[in-house]
Each structure stands twice: as structure tokens, then as C-alpha cells.
Design a protein around this motif. Structure first.
Motif, mmCIF file in Angstrom:
data_model
loop_
_atom_site.group_PDB
_atom_site.id
_atom_site.type_symbol
_atom_site.label_atom_id
_atom_site.label_comp_id
_atom_site.label_asym_id
_atom_site.label_seq_id
_atom_site.Cartn_x
_atom_site.Cartn_y
_atom_site.Cartn_z
ATOM 1 N N UNK A 132 0.760 -1.218 -0.178
ATOM 2 C CA UNK A 132 0.084 -0.154 0.030
ATOM 3 C C UNK A 132 0.911 1.300 0.176
ATOM 4 N N UNK A 133 0.219 2.430 -0.335
ATOM 5 C CA UNK A 133 1.118 3.729 -0.139
ATOM 6 C C UNK A 133 1.208 4.424 1.090
ATOM 7 N N UNK A 134 0.628 3.657 1.883
ATOM 8 C CA UNK A 134 0.557 4.279 3.543
ATOM 9 C C UNK A 134 2.307 4.013 4.129
ATOM 10 N N UNK A 172 -4.545 1.435 -8.582
ATOM 11 C CA UNK A 172 -5.668 0.963 -8.292
ATOM 12 C C UNK A 172 -5.319 -0.077 -7.308
ATOM 13 N N UNK A 173 -4.704 -0.915 -7.707
ATOM 14 C CA UNK A 173 -4.210 -2.046 -6.923
ATOM 15 C C UNK A 173 -3.698 -1.525 -5.183
ATOM 16 N N UNK A 174 -3.173 -0.578 -5.264
ATOM 17 C CA UNK A 174 -2.432 -0.176 -3.934
ATOM 18 C C UNK A 174 -3.453 0.867 -3.137
ATOM 19 N N UNK A 175 -4.673 1.265 -4.076
ATOM 20 C CA UNK A 175 -5.737 1.971 -3.514
ATOM 21 C C UNK A 175 -5.373 3.603 -3.290
ATOM 22 N N UNK A 176 -4.523 3.918 -4.499
ATOM 23 C CA UNK A 176 -4.184 5.203 -4.270
ATOM 24 C C UNK A 176 -5.085 6.101 -5.279
#
Length: 176
Positions: A132-134, A172-176
Motif C-alpha cells: 500500500x502507499x501508506x 488502483x491495486x494500491x488503493x491510491x
């Protein structure tokens, strides 16, 4: 590495060894060659000459997070500590691997891999990051190395990449 300002933008001195990095797509990292996000989306095989019994830390970072002209804005893509020898798969994953995803219009980015020899097995207090980008922005490899008394990198390599049509799928996969 000096030509592309890996020194001094990310590290203060050149490592003595060139890190061997090969992606499942068949491409290799070669001191600033240009690769595409599509080619580097999977975890690469990474090798260096390791001392028997020693532990290492591996980091992949992008110092050009938003744009190459905005220095010191690192976003780390991969972080593994307590690697016995050069067997990355047996190390402690602090941040799971995320391939290159330079935003559209930000130009070419440097993706830098550095390996540090640890003073021994370490206890890392970093948060464990999944895909994830977090928690990946505002990272500074030199500060991380100082915090854990890692000294100078012993091996390194880097490639260049810019936006391609895979990047929106990654976001999209990372929820960004």
C-alpha cells in the motif's frame, strides 16, 4: 551513480560493490539504464558478495517521488532487514516490494537499491508495511542508516523509469 546524483542526493558515498538485480521479466538493473514500470512490477532477485555470518539491510527508494527537480522527497519501495548473507527471502520484510509507479507528467525517476552491512542482528521499530502507499513517503535512507548504525552502503545499483500504461493499474491495486 555520481552522474545521476545518487551521491549526494541519496547516499554520501559510493558503495564498493555493484548490486546484481534481475527481474522475473528478464531485465537487469545496470547503473542507470531505463526500465519500464511494466518490466519491474515483480520482486527481483538481488545478489551481492556477503560475508559469512553477517546480516544486511536492503532498501529500494525513489528520491524523485513527485518530480526529479524536488530533491529529498524519498518514497521507499522495498525495505528488508536482518538478511542472513545475501538471502533476501530469509530477511525481515519491513516494507513489502512495490515496483516503479512514477506519476504521469513527473518525468524520469531514479530507483535506487542500496545494501548495508548491519553491525549484528537488529531489532527494527519501523512499522511493517504491506503493499500500500501508506507510510512510504518522507523516507530518508541516510537517516534510516544513521538510526540503525548501518554506516555506508556496501553494494548498490539503480535504474531510471518513467510513467507507462501499467502505472494506473498499480495505483488502483494500491488503493491510491
Amino acid at each position: 551513480m555520481e552522474k545521476h546524483r545518487v551521491v549526494p542526493d541519496v547516499v554520501t558515498s559510493l558503495p564498493k560493490q555493484i548490486l546484481k538485480i534481475v527481474y522475473p521479466s528478464g531485465v537487469s538493473v545496470n547503473l542507470g539504464n531505463e526500465l519500464t514500470p511494466t518490466q519491474v512490477k515483480e520482486i527481483p532477485k538481488v545478489q551481492w558478495d556477503a560475508e559469512p555470518g553477517a546480516y544486511y539491510t536492503l532498501c529500494m527508494t525513489d528520491p524523485d517521488n513527485h518530480h526529479r527537480d524536488v530533491p529529498y522527497n524519498e518514497w521507499h519501495h522495498w525495505l528488508v532487514g536482518n538478511i542472513p548473507g545475501n538471502d533476501v527471502s530469509k530477511g525481515e520484510t519491513l516494507s513489502e516490494y512495490i515496483g516503479s509507479g512514477p506519476p504521469k507528467g513527473t518525468g524520469i525517476h531514479r530507483y535506487i537499491f542500496m545494501v548495508y552491512k548491519q553491525p549484528g542482528k537488529l531489532t527494527f521499530d519501523e512499522p511493517r508495511l504491506k503493499r500500500s502507499v501508506e507510510g512510504r513517503g518522507n523516507f530518508f535512507l541516510t537517516k534510516f542508516a544513521e538510526k540503525y548504525n548501518l554506516g555506508q552502503p556496501v553494494a548498490g545499483n539503480f535504474y531510471l523509469a518513467q510513467f507507462d500504461d501499467y502505472v494506473p493499474s498499480l495505483y488502483k491495486e494500491l488503493g491510491a
